[in-house]
Design a protein around this motif. Structure first.
Motif: not given
Length: 200
Positions: A66-88
């Motif tokens: 859960f962004f921005p609360n959780d640390h984002i690890d290294s990966a080959k693929i990132y899928t960001v779901y419910h993109a409309h709920l993020f601010s620019t």
């Protein structure tokens, strides 16, 4: 870093796309990070399971970040779901964080194009301008079942809604509707208010 953006109305198979990305990543041993906006978890934490991805029954075990609360690890693929709920600004920050982890990452944003009033989300406008690949996921109108849906109709107690407070928008039911079957909140309000009140 390659950014893809998949968008549409409700019922446009966005959750199937998420499920397939996670399922096949695990099947072929490709590292994947699934990222949701923290605001989504805040509004659904009583019922939401953050340790699995499901689609109409089948589930695959996977820890959601859960962004921005959780640390984002290294990966080959990132899928960001419910993109409309993020601010620019949040999307820009997330892209910077992903780039710092893997500058060759493949990133998929998946979200709604517009809210229940038909207004495009700021995140949609940003991603349309800055994505390498864009695809509108089709959906069929819930009412006529003939035309392609373009709108998200908010439904409360079985009726079209007029105005929805921002803090409950994620807990309201929505239907995909075509241009002919969609009723704007203003039109719904006019139908509910007697003509003599509107005239005065």
């Amino acid at each position: 870093m390659t950014v893809s953006y998949f968008y549409g109305t409700v019922d446009s198979q966005k959750s199937l796309l998420l499920y397939n990305q996670v399922f096949f990543s695990k099947k072929y041993l490709v590292s994947i990070e699934v990222i949701y906006p923290y605001i989504y978890y805040q509004n659904t934490k009583e019922t939401f399971d953050k340790n699995k991805i499901c689609y109409e029954g089948p589930c695959v075990s996977h820890k959601i970040k859960f962004f921005p609360n959780d640390h984002i690890d290294s990966a080959k693929i990132y899928t960001v779901y419910h993109a409309h709920l993020f601010s620019t600004d949040e999307i820009k920050l997330l892209l910077r964080k992903i780039y710092s982890q893997n500058s060759f990452a493949l990133i998929s944003f998946i979200g709604l194009e517009a809210d229940y009033t038909g207004k495009k989300y700021p995140s949609h406008e940003y991603l349309m301008q800055h994505s390498n690949y864009k695809e509108k996921l089709p959906s069929v109108c819930k009412i006529c079942a003939e035309e392609e849906a373009e709108y998200n109709q908010a439904i409360i107690n079985g009726e079209e809604a007029t105005w929805i407070p921002e803090d409950i928008q994620m807990r309201v039911a929505y239907e995909a509707r075509c241009e002919n079957c969609y009723i704007s909140p203003e039109e719904v309000l006019k139908e509910q208010v007697p003509n003599e009140i509107l005239i005065s």
